[in-house]
Design a protein around this motif. Structure first.
Motif, mmCIF file in Angstrom:
data_model
loop_
_atom_site.group_PDB
_atom_site.id
_atom_site.type_symbol
_atom_site.label_atom_id
_atom_site.label_comp_id
_atom_site.label_asym_id
_atom_site.label_seq_id
_atom_site.Cartn_x
_atom_site.Cartn_y
_atom_site.Cartn_z
ATOM 1 N N GLY A 16 1.032 -0.912 0.247
ATOM 2 C CA GLY A 16 -0.244 -0.572 0.197
ATOM 3 C C GLY A 16 1.297 0.914 0.091
ATOM 4 N N GLY A 17 0.552 2.488 -0.829
ATOM 5 C CA GLY A 17 0.572 3.548 -0.826
ATOM 6 C C GLY A 17 2.288 3.652 -1.472
ATOM 7 N N VAL A 18 2.939 2.501 -2.110
ATOM 8 C CA VAL A 18 4.293 2.455 -2.831
ATOM 9 C C VAL A 18 4.491 3.617 -4.098
ATOM 10 C CG1 VAL A 18 5.466 0.830 -1.364
ATOM 11 C CG2 VAL A 18 4.267 0.574 -4.016
ATOM 12 N N GLY A 19 3.380 3.401 -4.871
ATOM 13 C CA GLY A 19 3.246 4.180 -5.741
ATOM 14 C C GLY A 19 3.106 3.284 -7.330
ATOM 15 N N LYS A 20 2.241 2.373 -6.578
ATOM 16 C CA LYS A 20 1.370 1.902 -7.338
ATOM 17 C C LYS A 20 0.398 2.375 -9.518
ATOM 18 C CE LYS A 20 -0.769 -1.089 -4.732
ATOM 19 N NZ LYS A 20 -0.208 -0.569 -3.363
ATOM 20 N N THR A 21 -0.306 2.990 -8.434
ATOM 21 C CA THR A 21 -1.222 4.274 -8.925
ATOM 22 C C THR A 21 -0.540 4.822 -9.825
ATOM 23 O OG1 THR A 21 -2.564 4.140 -8.097
ATOM 24 C CG2 THR A 21 -3.330 5.582 -8.950
ATOM 25 N N THR A 22 0.758 5.510 -9.528
ATOM 26 C CA THR A 22 0.954 6.841 -10.144
ATOM 27 C C THR A 22 1.886 5.793 -10.847
ATOM 28 O OG1 THR A 22 1.441 7.742 -7.640
ATOM 29 C CG2 THR A 22 3.134 8.339 -9.380
ATOM 30 N N ASP A 44 -9.168 -2.025 -7.492
ATOM 31 C CA ASP A 44 -8.809 -1.761 -5.780
ATOM 32 C C ASP A 44 -9.672 -1.099 -5.526
ATOM 33 O OD1 ASP A 44 -7.929 -0.782 -3.498
ATOM 34 O OD2 ASP A 44 -5.760 0.634 -4.239
ATOM 35 N N PRO A 144 -3.063 -3.176 -2.952
ATOM 36 C CA PRO A 144 -2.212 -3.923 -2.083
ATOM 37 C C PRO A 144 -2.360 -5.518 -2.371
ATOM 38 C CG PRO A 144 -3.268 -1.608 -1.142
ATOM 39 C CD PRO A 144 -4.127 -2.461 -2.851
ATOM 40 N N ASN A 255 11.252 3.554 -6.279
ATOM 41 C CA ASN A 255 10.005 4.370 -6.783
ATOM 42 C C ASN A 255 10.475 5.594 -5.041
ATOM 43 O OD1 ASN A 255 8.096 6.790 -7.312
ATOM 44 N ND2 ASN A 255 7.091 6.107 -6.419
ATOM 45 N N ARG A 256 10.327 6.538 -5.331
ATOM 46 C CA ARG A 256 10.630 7.430 -4.057
ATOM 47 C C ARG A 256 11.858 7.317 -3.341
ATOM 48 N NH1 ARG A 256 4.501 8.826 -1.225
ATOM 49 N NH2 ARG A 256 6.567 9.958 0.282
ATOM 50 N N PRO A 294 12.926 8.763 -8.451
ATOM 51 C CA PRO A 294 13.057 9.733 -7.182
ATOM 52 C C PRO A 294 12.448 10.480 -6.794
ATOM 53 C CG PRO A 294 14.012 10.960 -8.742
ATOM 54 C CD PRO A 294 13.094 10.080 -10.286
ATOM 55 N N MET A 296 10.078 13.330 -5.352
ATOM 56 C CA MET A 296 9.462 14.406 -6.218
ATOM 57 C C MET A 296 8.953 15.170 -5.378
ATOM 58 S SD MET A 296 9.769 13.834 -8.888
ATOM 59 C CE MET A 296 10.358 12.657 -10.794
ATOM 60 N N TYR A 298 7.396 17.762 -5.345
ATOM 61 C CA TYR A 298 5.004 17.578 -5.288
ATOM 62 C C TYR A 298 4.615 16.359 -5.131
ATOM 63 C CZ TYR A 298 6.694 16.568 -10.019
ATOM 64 O OH TYR A 298 7.769 16.589 -11.041
ATOM 65 N N ASP A 299 3.419 16.322 -5.233
ATOM 66 C CA ASP A 299 2.662 15.114 -4.952
ATOM 67 C C ASP A 299 2.465 14.534 -7.306
ATOM 68 O OD1 ASP A 299 1.694 13.733 -2.685
ATOM 69 O OD2 ASP A 299 0.311 13.470 -3.141
ATOM 70 N N ILE A 300 2.077 13.541 -7.032
ATOM 71 C CA ILE A 300 1.629 13.159 -8.348
ATOM 72 C C ILE A 300 0.206 13.406 -8.971
ATOM 73 C CG2 ILE A 300 1.888 10.941 -10.119
ATOM 74 C CD1 ILE A 300 4.562 12.353 -8.469
HETATM 75 N N1 ATP Z 1 8.160 9.662 -7.430
HETATM 76 C C1 ATP Z 1 7.317 10.011 -6.203
HETATM 77 N N2 ATP Z 1 7.270 12.186 -5.944
HETATM 78 C C2 ATP Z 1 6.150 12.038 -5.237
HETATM 79 N N3 ATP Z 1 5.267 11.392 -4.309
HETATM 80 C C3 ATP Z 1 5.257 10.489 -4.916
HETATM 81 C C4 ATP Z 1 5.663 9.442 -6.108
HETATM 82 N N4 ATP Z 1 5.062 8.304 -6.354
HETATM 83 C C5 ATP Z 1 4.277 8.264 -5.868
HETATM 84 N N5 ATP Z 1 3.788 9.583 -4.709
HETATM 85 C C6 ATP Z 1 3.333 10.079 -4.105
HETATM 86 O O1 ATP Z 1 2.539 9.079 -3.628
HETATM 87 C C7 ATP Z 1 1.014 8.708 -2.636
HETATM 88 C C8 ATP Z 1 1.083 7.222 -3.053
HETATM 89 O O2 ATP Z 1 1.133 7.169 -3.678
HETATM 90 P P1 ATP Z 1 0.230 5.957 -5.273
HETATM 91 O O3 ATP Z 1 -1.145 6.812 -5.310
HETATM 92 O O4 ATP Z 1 0.646 6.072 -5.987
HETATM 93 O O5 ATP Z 1 0.301 4.401 -4.427
HETATM 94 P P2 ATP Z 1 -0.082 3.511 -4.235
HETATM 95 O O6 ATP Z 1 0.695 2.039 -3.921
HETATM 96 O O7 ATP Z 1 -1.774 3.413 -5.201
HETATM 97 O O8 ATP Z 1 -1.234 3.624 -3.230
HETATM 98 P P3 ATP Z 1 -2.381 2.554 -2.367
HETATM 99 O O9 ATP Z 1 -1.702 1.392 -2.260
HETATM 100 O O10 ATP Z 1 -3.320 3.194 -1.473
HETATM 101 O O11 ATP Z 1 -3.609 2.161 -3.932
HETATM 102 C C9 ATP Z 1 0.254 10.151 -3.851
HETATM 103 O O12 ATP Z 1 0.107 10.903 -2.699
HETATM 104 C C10 ATP Z 1 1.422 10.345 -4.782
HETATM 105 O O13 ATP Z 1 1.319 11.143 -4.602
#
Ligand code: ATP
Ligand code: MG
Length: 317
Positions: A16-22, A44, A144, A255-256, A294, A296, A298-300
């Motif tokens: 959860g939250g690692v950046g899958k949707t991004t 999801d 997740p 990611n991140r 990296p 960022m 800002y939020d994506i």
């Molecule tokens: N490389 C990055 N730099 C900055 N912010 C990021 C980066 N990747 C993701 N984020 C931010 O982190 C948060 C979580 O990202 P995301 O929603 O893509 O995760 P997820 O794995 O889909 O989460 P979930 O498990 O809740 O579906 C979001 O607010 C997104 O904007």
């Protein structure tokens, strides 16, 4: 490795939250810019695909950009459609009393654990049927890890379970045939048992999904992770799980990751912690790392920021 870009269907998984949707949004935008007609889907239940594209999404494809379409599968709606479909298939060959009883059981099944997964799986089967025709590429933004692993193991689990039921049902029918020797029509009815027919069809569609999932040429799974303890552990477990099921894992996206230079003591310390996990990632996944993105500042959200993430795929997928 065939390259992620050549896979017809790519799943993005991870904790959860690692950046899958991004990552799935960025990858699908990347594919669409390369000229592939792409569908990006979220399985999801807590959707955020629409949020990141700043567009309202639902069960039907919505155009997000040139060559890019998005769907958020609603498990509630899909479960209902799924149960209704089975109800319809059940009609015919049964007395109204039995139909009534079956419908009651199906309504209960609709609320039972696993119904949403089965429904999402049905949608998945529907989607793999159109890939290569309606769309060149399909990208799945999955839930997740735990949830998705359960979903992906369904074809195996259901296959065995359905085999068992079909066999028991056949045994009963044989018994039935023995006692109904004189009555030809009854025997025929037993042979054309509609329930066996339905179960058989389900079994075939699950097999089809499984054949697709294990096909290295067509499908691939990517894990997104962050250089932190739990995402590393969870990813290692999940890769092991998928490989046991024969589902090909293309690699991981880190990611991140903090930038090279950071401007505070606090971030310097954080970076030291991160280094330790980056080393672990290198040891555990090494040549499976597809790319590093990296953190960022800002939020994506919105096309511009998705595009900035997509730039990291260039040359590495
Ligand atoms: N490389 C990055 N730099 C900055 N912010 C990021 C980066 N990747 C993701 N984020 C931010 O982190 C948060 C979580 O990202 P995301 O929603 O893509 O995760 P997820 O794995 O889909 O989460 P979930 O498990 O809740 O579906 C979001 O607010 C997104 O904007
Ligand atoms: Mg998400």
């Amino acid at each position: 490795m065939d390259g992620l870009i050549n896979k017809q269907v790519v799943f993005f998984g991870g904790k959860g939250g690692v950046g899958k949707t991004t990552c799935s949004s960025a990858f699908s935008l990347y594919l669409s810019r390369k000229g592939y007609k792409t569908l990006v889907l979220s399985t999801d239940p807590a959707h955020s695909l629409g949020d990141i594209f700043e567009t309202e999404l639902g069960n039907e494809a919505v155009k997000l950009a040139e060559n890019l379409y998005g769907i958020e599968i609603d498990p509630e709606i899909e479960s209902k459609k799924y149960i209704d479909r089975i109800k319809k298939q059940m009609k015919g060959g049964f007395s109204p009393l039995i139909i009534n009883e079956i419908e009651k059981q199906l309504d209960a099944a609709y609320h039972s654990p696993g119904a949403a997964e089965a429904a999402i799986f049905d949608k998945f089967i529907e989607i793999i049927d159109v890939v290569g025709r309606e769309y060149d590429r399909v990208v799945f933004d999955t839930a997740p890890t735990g949830h998705t692993m359960r979903l992906l193991s369904l074809p195996e689990l259901m296959g065995g379970w359905l085999d068992g039921i079909i066999k028991r049902r056949k045994d009963v029918n044989e018994l039935f045939n023995m006692v109904s020797k004189v009555e030809k029509s009854l025997e025929e009815r037993a042979r054309e048992d509609p329930i066996i027919d339905i179960l058989f069809k389900r079994k075939i569609s699950f097999e089809k999904a499984r054949t697709f999932l294990v096909d290295h040429k067509r499908a691939g799974f990517v894990f997104v992770l962050n250089p932190q303890r739990l995402p590393v552990i969870e990813t290692e477990k999940a890769i092991g799980f998928l490989e046991r099921y024969g589902i090909p894992v293309e690699g991981v996206i880190v990611n991140r990751v903090l930038p090279e230079r950071v401007d505070s003591d606090f971030l310097m310390k954080r970076k030291e912690v991160e280094e330790k996990f980056l080393k672990q990632i290198e040891e555990k996944f090494g040549d499976r790392v597809l790319c590093t993105i990296p953190l960022m500042e800002y939020d994506i959200s919105g096309y511009q920021s998705i595009d900035r993430i997509a730039a990291f795929f260039d040359g590495s997928v």
